[in-house]
Write a protein that holds these residues in place. Structure first.
Motif, PDB file in Angstrom:
ATOM      1  N   ILE A 110     -37.003  13.941 -31.821  1.00  0.00           N
ATOM      2  CA  ILE A 110     -37.385  13.992 -30.412  1.00  0.00           C
ATOM      3  C   ILE A 110     -36.441  13.086 -29.629  1.00  0.00           C
ATOM      4  O   ILE A 110     -36.323  11.883 -29.922  1.00  0.00           O
ATOM      5  N   LYS A 111     -35.772  13.664 -28.656  1.00  0.00           N
ATOM      6  CA  LYS A 111     -34.976  12.873 -27.736  1.00  0.00           C
ATOM      7  C   LYS A 111     -35.888  12.418 -26.600  1.00  0.00           C
ATOM      8  O   LYS A 111     -36.498  13.242 -25.913  1.00  0.00           O
ATOM      9  N   ALA A 112     -36.002  11.110 -26.419  1.00  0.00           N
ATOM     10  CA  ALA A 112     -36.945  10.554 -25.445  1.00  0.00           C
ATOM     11  C   ALA A 112     -36.210   9.756 -24.380  1.00  0.00           C
ATOM     12  O   ALA A 112     -35.320   8.952 -24.690  1.00  0.00           O
ATOM     13  N   MET A 113     -36.592   9.982 -23.122  1.00  0.00           N
ATOM     14  CA  MET A 113     -36.154   9.148 -21.994  1.00  0.00           C
ATOM     15  C   MET A 113     -37.401   8.456 -21.460  1.00  0.00           C
ATOM     16  O   MET A 113     -38.353   9.121 -21.026  1.00  0.00           O
ATOM     17  N   ILE A 114     -37.396   7.132 -21.484  1.00  0.00           N
ATOM     18  CA  ILE A 114     -38.587   6.354 -21.152  1.00  0.00           C
ATOM     19  C   ILE A 114     -38.260   5.397 -20.013  1.00  0.00           C
ATOM     20  O   ILE A 114     -37.271   4.652 -20.081  1.00  0.00           O
ATOM     21  N   VAL A 115     -39.105   5.404 -18.967  1.00  0.00           N
ATOM     22  CA  VAL A 115     -39.004   4.407 -17.908  1.00  0.00           C
ATOM     23  C   VAL A 115     -40.143   3.422 -18.099  1.00  0.00           C
ATOM     24  O   VAL A 115     -41.326   3.781 -17.989  1.00  0.00           O
ATOM     25  N   VAL A 116     -39.780   2.172 -18.397  1.00  0.00           N
ATOM     26  CA  VAL A 116     -40.763   1.101 -18.579  1.00  0.00           C
ATOM     27  C   VAL A 116     -40.873   0.335 -17.256  1.00  0.00           C
ATOM     28  O   VAL A 116     -39.870  -0.194 -16.769  1.00  0.00           O
ATOM     29  N   PRO A 117     -42.070   0.281 -16.648  1.00  0.00           N
ATOM     30  CA  PRO A 117     -42.205  -0.425 -15.368  1.00  0.00           C
ATOM     31  C   PRO A 117     -41.915  -1.927 -15.507  1.00  0.00           C
ATOM     32  O   PRO A 117     -42.037  -2.505 -16.597  1.00  0.00           O
ATOM     33  N   GLU A 118     -41.569  -2.548 -14.410  1.00  0.00           N
ATOM     34  CA  GLU A 118     -41.316  -3.984 -14.384  1.00  0.00           C
ATOM     35  C   GLU A 118     -42.566  -4.740 -14.834  1.00  0.00           C
ATOM     36  O   GLU A 118     -43.679  -4.446 -14.396  1.00  0.00           O
ATOM     37  N   GLY A 119     -42.369  -5.693 -15.733  1.00  0.00           N
ATOM     38  CA  GLY A 119     -43.490  -6.478 -16.235  1.00  0.00           C
ATOM     39  C   GLY A 119     -44.171  -5.879 -17.441  1.00  0.00           C
ATOM     40  O   GLY A 119     -45.141  -6.456 -17.956  1.00  0.00           O
ATOM     41  N   CYS A 120     -43.695  -4.720 -17.900  1.00  0.00           N
ATOM     42  CA  CYS A 120     -44.313  -4.041 -19.045  1.00  0.00           C
ATOM     43  C   CYS A 120     -43.379  -4.047 -20.250  1.00  0.00           C
ATOM     44  O   CYS A 120     -42.193  -4.355 -20.146  1.00  0.00           O
ATOM     45  N   GLU A 121     -43.927  -3.686 -21.382  1.00  0.00           N
ATOM     46  CA  GLU A 121     -43.175  -3.580 -22.622  1.00  0.00           C
ATOM     47  C   GLU A 121     -43.628  -2.335 -23.366  1.00  0.00           C
ATOM     48  O   GLU A 121     -44.833  -2.071 -23.456  1.00  0.00           O
ATOM     49  N   ALA A 122     -42.677  -1.561 -23.861  1.00  0.00           N
ATOM     50  CA  ALA A 122     -42.985  -0.368 -24.657  1.00  0.00           C
ATOM     51  C   ALA A 122     -42.647  -0.630 -26.120  1.00  0.00           C
ATOM     52  O   ALA A 122     -41.610  -1.228 -26.429  1.00  0.00           O
ATOM     53  N   ARG A 123     -43.535  -0.179 -26.996  1.00  0.00           N
ATOM     54  CA  ARG A 123     -43.291  -0.315 -28.433  1.00  0.00           C
ATOM     55  C   ARG A 123     -43.299   1.069 -29.075  1.00  0.00           C
ATOM     56  O   ARG A 123     -44.177   1.885 -28.780  1.00  0.00           O
ATOM     57  N   LEU A 124     -42.311   1.301 -29.933  1.00  0.00           N
ATOM     58  CA  LEU A 124     -42.184   2.611 -30.562  1.00  0.00           C
ATOM     59  C   LEU A 124     -41.379   2.486 -31.838  1.00  0.00           C
ATOM     60  O   LEU A 124     -40.810   1.434 -32.146  1.00  0.00           O
ATOM     61  N   THR A 125     -41.326   3.579 -32.573  1.00  0.00           N
ATOM     62  CA  THR A 125     -40.540   3.655 -33.797  1.00  0.00           C
ATOM     63  C   THR A 125     -39.469   4.724 -33.619  1.00  0.00           C
ATOM     64  O   THR A 125     -39.789   5.864 -33.229  1.00  0.00           O
TER      65      THR A 125
END
Length: 739
Positions: free
Chosen positions: A702-717
């Motif tokens: 899966i090709k993913a484009m992710i926008v993480v908002p300011e002040g947030c954190e994304a966790r993934l594998t």
């Protein structure tokens, strides 16, 4: 005499509710000091129901202040103009933060004031009867207080007031008893003079102050409005207008809350009816409007909102139609999330589910906006979860208001019931209430909206309900209680005795989390011990070797029970294959519990099976010419029931894989379960901004484009199995489909 009986009923309900009340709004101690509740004499035509009263006050202003907060309370609704300009449209809330109490609004009126003479004009609508979402005080009452240095405006006997003879109730036919609102007849021939505008002053009689001791008993405590003021649009043209015999059929843009408007040239006595396609639902009469013309050219807007997809104007012969329009109003929120994929059915469903959420919001979360307008809490659990993935954050205020109301309306034995607030229904639905106070209800609101502010207030009621109202048997399982309505889901093949322990377990789990937030470790440990015992006993008593089933249950195996065993944690992973086999052959859950079955399937690793189930059932609640979702499969029930919209959660939380790790999505995971989907474009609203995600699947990659908002954190594998933590900004990652 009728007012005395209503006051007695208020006192009785206050005694039933006990001494506990909590508030989602601010105490009124500082806002209310010197004003008085005012009304007009009670010798009105037609008794006490559906009264419309005009109030007016002339105010001299030496200097316009930069801010002047007016505190305004009413039983039941009000509209306000200052110097002829609309300030409040459909102000006030249906009564009932607790039995006997009411809400009040805080409005800055400074922008509408002018130096010199000003005229404040108010139109009060008193329902005069109870309903499934309103508790009548027995009084058409209004209160106003605005104070700042050099200027004080207080409601008292100095205000002008009159009962407007234009308004009466339609009995053609009357609305059903669940609604406190009645259908309105407006007779334009009963001219009362210009009372809104300051350029045509006309004394309309004096107001009457309600004695303080009477107001204290009947009108109770005032709580600041905990939700935004309602939004309303300008008058708009219909999308299309077609004449069919004596009826003008007008197309609305979608199902919403609308106020029909007309401008006509007619003869005195001509009667025009305004009805929507939701005028009658399942044999139950809903709200409509009627207008009786005077001679000549005239215009009219019905102030009682109507819901539907179409508006019908039934015109007598000879009436010349100059213009027809509508005004939209509603809860002040918006659709800020989205979900678009390569499956047209899922796209259509998501849009209709979000629209259904909007149409089921106003004073409370509704089961539906036509036949009941009632805050059934089983519906609200589904609605508030769907809102996390679709609506702007103002929608959270409505859920929090409902939490306080559910707890404040507890009965003497500690039981909780819905709909609330209510003056005519006091029966508990035990299984539905457990769902409400538990993991998917109170806890999910707290977690996904990062709001713990209510927990200390409601914890005593929650704890008493789970540990005193409910009793455990010798196996540590909750003793089955039918309550006032023994309801677990619509439809058939409901193994209710096997469903109950799952909901009780999830309620204990939620309370344990709340207890820890309050530092009540012993309560949390006690709940966890009780949960361990429930799990052991349930698996011993209900597991047959291939499925979960009550020993005395004789009908087809209940798919709901198998799904809830997964979600409650009672079923271990070693039983997932057996439970999957049951879910492959059994499909009895109706729209209310359908989302729980879907979630269980995805959690067990069967996303494509969940998607196939959605394709099998969702078309039967989605008509092509209807912008909202039906209540039951096969187009039964209302056509705007938001409890059917839990697929919004499944799509955002599981198909796209966006879920909160820390409250409010400050830290969130991205674990897509795309199943048969190849493309997803998704956005989830948070307090930090929208989480945006685009997924393109090619095989297992899966090709993913992710926008993480300011002040947030994304966790993934990522695809290579590396655990990643992403900060704010745009990221491109190759991931693995979790199927």
């Amino acid at each position: 005499m009728k007012s005395i009986f209503k006051t007695a009923a208020v006192l009785l309900l206050c005694l039933i509710a006990g001494s506990f009340t909590a508030s989602a709004g601010t105490s009124a101690k500082e806002d209310w000091k010197d004003s008085r509740w005012i009304t007009k004499t009670f010798d009105t035509k037609g008794g006490f129901n559906n009264n419309w009263i005009a109030f007016r006050k002339k105010v001299s202003v030496k200097e316009v202040p930069s801010e002047l907060i007016a505190c305004i309370a009413a039983d039941s609704k009000y509209w306000m103009w200052i110097n002829g300009k609309a300030v409040v449209y459909d102000g006030g809330l249906k009564r009932g933060p607790a039995p006997g109490d009411g809400y009040y609004d805080r409005i800055d009126i400074a922008p509408f004031l002018e130096k010199g003479d000003n005229v404040i004009a108010v139109l009060l609508w008193h329902f005069g009867q109870n309903g499934f979402s309103h508790m009548d005080s027995g009084m058409a009452a209004f209160r106003f207080e605005a104070r700042c240095p050099g200027l004080e405006i207080l409601s008292n006997r100095d205000w002008e007031s009159t009962v407007l003879p234009n308004y009466s109730s339609s009995i053609n036919p009357p609305t059903n008893y669940r609604l406190p609102e009645e259908s309105i007849i407006y007779d334009a021939r009963a001219y009362t003079g210009e009372w809104i505008y300051g350029d045509k002053p006309k004394r309309i009689g004096g107001a009457m102050e309600i004695p303080g001791h009477v107001a204290d008993v009947a009108l109770g405590r005032l709580v600041e409005r905990p939700i935004p003021m309602f939004s309303f649009s300008e008058l708009r043209p219909y999308e299309s207008v077609e004449r069919r015999a004596d009826t003008l059929v007008c197309k609305l843009p979608y199902n919403g809350h609308f106020h029909p408007y007309l401008k006509v040239k007619a003869a005195s006595g001509d009667r025009i009816e305004m009805r929507s396609d939701h005028d009658r639902v399942g044999g139950l009469k809903c709200v409509h409007a009627e207008y009786i013309c005077r001679d000549g050219e005239q215009e009219y807007e019905s102030l009682c909102w109507i819901s539907g997809e179409w508006m019908y104007y039934i015109m007598p012969q000879g009436v010349e139609v100059i213009d027809l329009k509508y005004r939209e109003s509603g809860y002040d929120t918006s659709i800020e999330g989205h979900f678009v994929c390569d499956d047209p059915l899922f796209n259509e469903y998501w849009n209709k589910a979000a629209r259904t959420l909007l149409v089921c919001m106003r004073d409370t979360w509704y089961d539906c906006p036509d036949r009941e307008r009632a805050q059934w809490w089983g519906d609200e659990v589904n609605e508030l979860n769907s809102a996390f993935y679709s609506l702007s954050l103002s929608s959270a205020d409505l859920a929090k208001k409902g939490i306080y109301e559910l707890c404040n309306w507890h009965q003497e034995d500690g039981s909780l019931y819905a709909p609330v607030p209510s003056g005519i229904y006091f029966n508990e639905l035990p299984i539905q209430t457990l769902a409400s106070v538990g993991w998917y209800g109170f806890r999910n609101y707290s977690f996904y909206r990062d709001d713990d502010s209510f927990i200390a207030d409601i914890y005593p009621v929650l704890h008493r309900y789970l540990h005193e109202t409910w009793q455990l048997d010798d196996n540590g399982l909750p003793v089955y209680r039918k309550g006032g309505w023994d309801w677990a889901d619509a439809g058939h093949n409901k193994d209710k005795a096997a469903l109950l322990p799952h909901w009780y377990m999830l309620a204990l789990k939620a309370e344990a989390e709340f207890a820890r937030k309050l530092g009540l470790e012993e309560d949390a440990h006690a709940n966890e011990r009780a949960m361990d015992r429930i799990k052991e006993s349930y698996n011993r008593i209900f597991w047959t070797g291939s499925e979960y089933r009550s020993p005395d249950y004789k009908e087809l195996t209940d798919d709901r029970v198998q799904a809830m065993a997964v979600l409650s944690g009672i079923a271990g992973e070693d039983r997932y294959d057996a439970l999957t086999a049951v879910l492959a052959r059994e499909a009895h859950a109706t729209t209310y519990m359908f989302g729980y079955v879907l979630e269980a399937l995805v959690r067990m690793g069967h996303t494509e099976m969940a998607q196939e189930r959605m394709h099998r059932f969702y078309p039967s609640i989605m008509k092509a010419d209807c912008s909202t979702l039906y209540e039951h499969w096969n187009f039964e029930g209302t056509s705007n029931h938001a409890w059917s919209g839990t697929g919004i959660v499944i799509m955002g939380k599981f198909f796209a894989g966006i879920d909160a790790i820390e409250p409010g999505f400050k830290v969130f995971s991205v674990r897509p379960h795309m199943g048969s989907l190849k493309h997803i474009d998704c956005a989830v609203p948070t307090a930090y901004g929208n989480i945006e995600l685009k997924l393109e699947r090619n095989g297992r990659k899966i090709k993913a484009m992710i926008v993480v908002p300011e002040g947030c954190e994304a966790r993934l594998t990522d695809y290579r199995g590396r655990e990643l933590s992403l900060g704010e900004g745009l990221h491109e990652i190759t991931m693995k489909d979790n199927k």
